[in-house]
Design an enzyme around this catalytic site. Structure first.
Site, PDB file in Angstrom:
ATOM      1  N   ALA A  65      -0.876  -4.524  -0.988  1.00 26.17           N
ATOM      2  CA  ALA A  65      -1.261  -4.545   0.035  1.00 26.17           C
ATOM      3  C   ALA A  65      -0.546  -3.465   1.221  1.00 26.17           C
ATOM      4  O   ALA A  65       0.757  -3.592   0.321  1.00 26.17           O
ATOM      5  CB  ALA A  65      -2.664  -5.401   0.837  1.00 26.17           C
ATOM      6  N   ASP A  66      -1.169  -2.669   1.251  1.00 24.79           N
ATOM      7  CA  ASP A  66      -0.121  -1.884   2.364  1.00 24.79           C
ATOM      8  C   ASP A  66      -1.869  -1.800   3.871  1.00 24.79           C
ATOM      9  O   ASP A  66      -2.229  -0.646   3.350  1.00 24.79           O
ATOM     10  CB  ASP A  66       0.136  -0.481   1.713  1.00 24.79           C
ATOM     11  CG  ASP A  66       0.951   0.492   2.547  1.00 24.79           C
ATOM     12  OD1 ASP A  66       2.609  -0.277   3.492  1.00 24.79           O
ATOM     13  OD2 ASP A  66       0.987   1.397   3.260  1.00 24.79           O
ATOM     14  N   THR A  67      -0.836  -1.140   4.843  1.00 21.32           N
ATOM     15  CA  THR A  67      -1.825  -1.516   6.108  1.00 21.32           C
ATOM     16  C   THR A  67      -1.023  -0.590   6.908  1.00 21.32           C
ATOM     17  O   THR A  67       0.246  -0.428   7.488  1.00 21.32           O
ATOM     18  CB  THR A  67      -1.585  -2.170   6.597  1.00 21.32           C
ATOM     19  OG1 THR A  67      -2.256  -3.617   5.674  1.00 21.32           O
ATOM     20  CG2 THR A  67      -2.591  -2.058   8.081  1.00 21.32           C
TER      21      THR A  67
END
Length: 157
Positions: A65-67
Site C-alpha cells: 500500500a501507499d498513502t
C-alpha cells in the site's frame, strides 16, 4: 506465504487483526509520482511497484500500500523535518483534504490494485496543538504529517 510489503507499524497491526501468519518484507523503491498523472493512479502504481519489488515465490500473496494526502491538488508526503511537519499541519488546519491509499494484492503474475479516497476535515488547530503534536514525533513518518489513528484523531471533524 502472506507477505506485507511495508514497514508501516499501522499496516502490520491491521494485517495482524486477521490472525493469519505473515512476514514483512520492505520494498526499496523510488516512490516519486509523476505530477502529470492523476494522483489516484500514481498511488496505485506505487503500491504495485512495492508489491513487485519484494522477494517472493509464485505461490506467495503480497499486499502493498501507499498513502498520500492531497490538499488543493498538491500531494503532501512525509515531512522531511519538524518544520515541514508544522507547516503541513498549519496548511491542513480548518480545511478539507483527501487521503488516498493505493493497495495492491499480488500473486504470481496476477495483481489487483485499487485506490481508496477519503475526505477528511480538520478543525482549526492552535499553534500550541500543532507544536505539541509534532514534538511527539508521530507525524514524521506519515503522509501529510499526521496519523488519524493516533494523536491527530482529535484534529478531525
Amino acid at each position: 506465504m502472506l507477505i506485507l510489503a511495508s514497514q508501516s507499524p499501522r499496516r502490520k497491526e491491521l494485517l495482524g487483526l486477521l490472525n493469519m501468519p505473515f512476514t514483512v518484507r520492505v520494498a526499496d523503491i523510488d516512490e516519486a509520482m509523476d505530477p502529470a498523472k492523476p494522483v489516484s493512479d500514481e498511488v496505485a502504481r506505487v503500491s504495485l511497484a512495492k508489491a513487485m519489488a519484494v522477494p517472493r515465490s509464485p505461490e506467495d500473496v503480497v499486499i502493498a500500500a501507499d498513502t498520500v494526502v492531497v490538499l488543493d491538488h498538491a500531494v503532501l508526503g512525509k515531512p522531511a523535518d519538524e518544520a515541514e511537519a508544522r507547516d503541513m499541519l498549519r496548511r491542513l488546519s480548518g480545511r478539507s483534504h483527501q487521503v488516498m491509499t493505493g493497495v495492491t494484492v499480488l500473486q504470481g503474475e496476477k495483481s489487483l490494485s485499487h485506490t481508496e479516497v477519503t475526505e477528511v476535515i480538520f478543525r482549526k488547530l492552535t499553534e500550541q496543538e500543532i507544536c505539541r503534536y509534532v514534538a511527539t514525533g508521530e507525524p514524521m513518518d506519515k503522509a501529510g504529517a499526521y496519523g488519524i489513528q493516533g494523536g491527530a484523531a482529535l484534529f478531525c471533524e
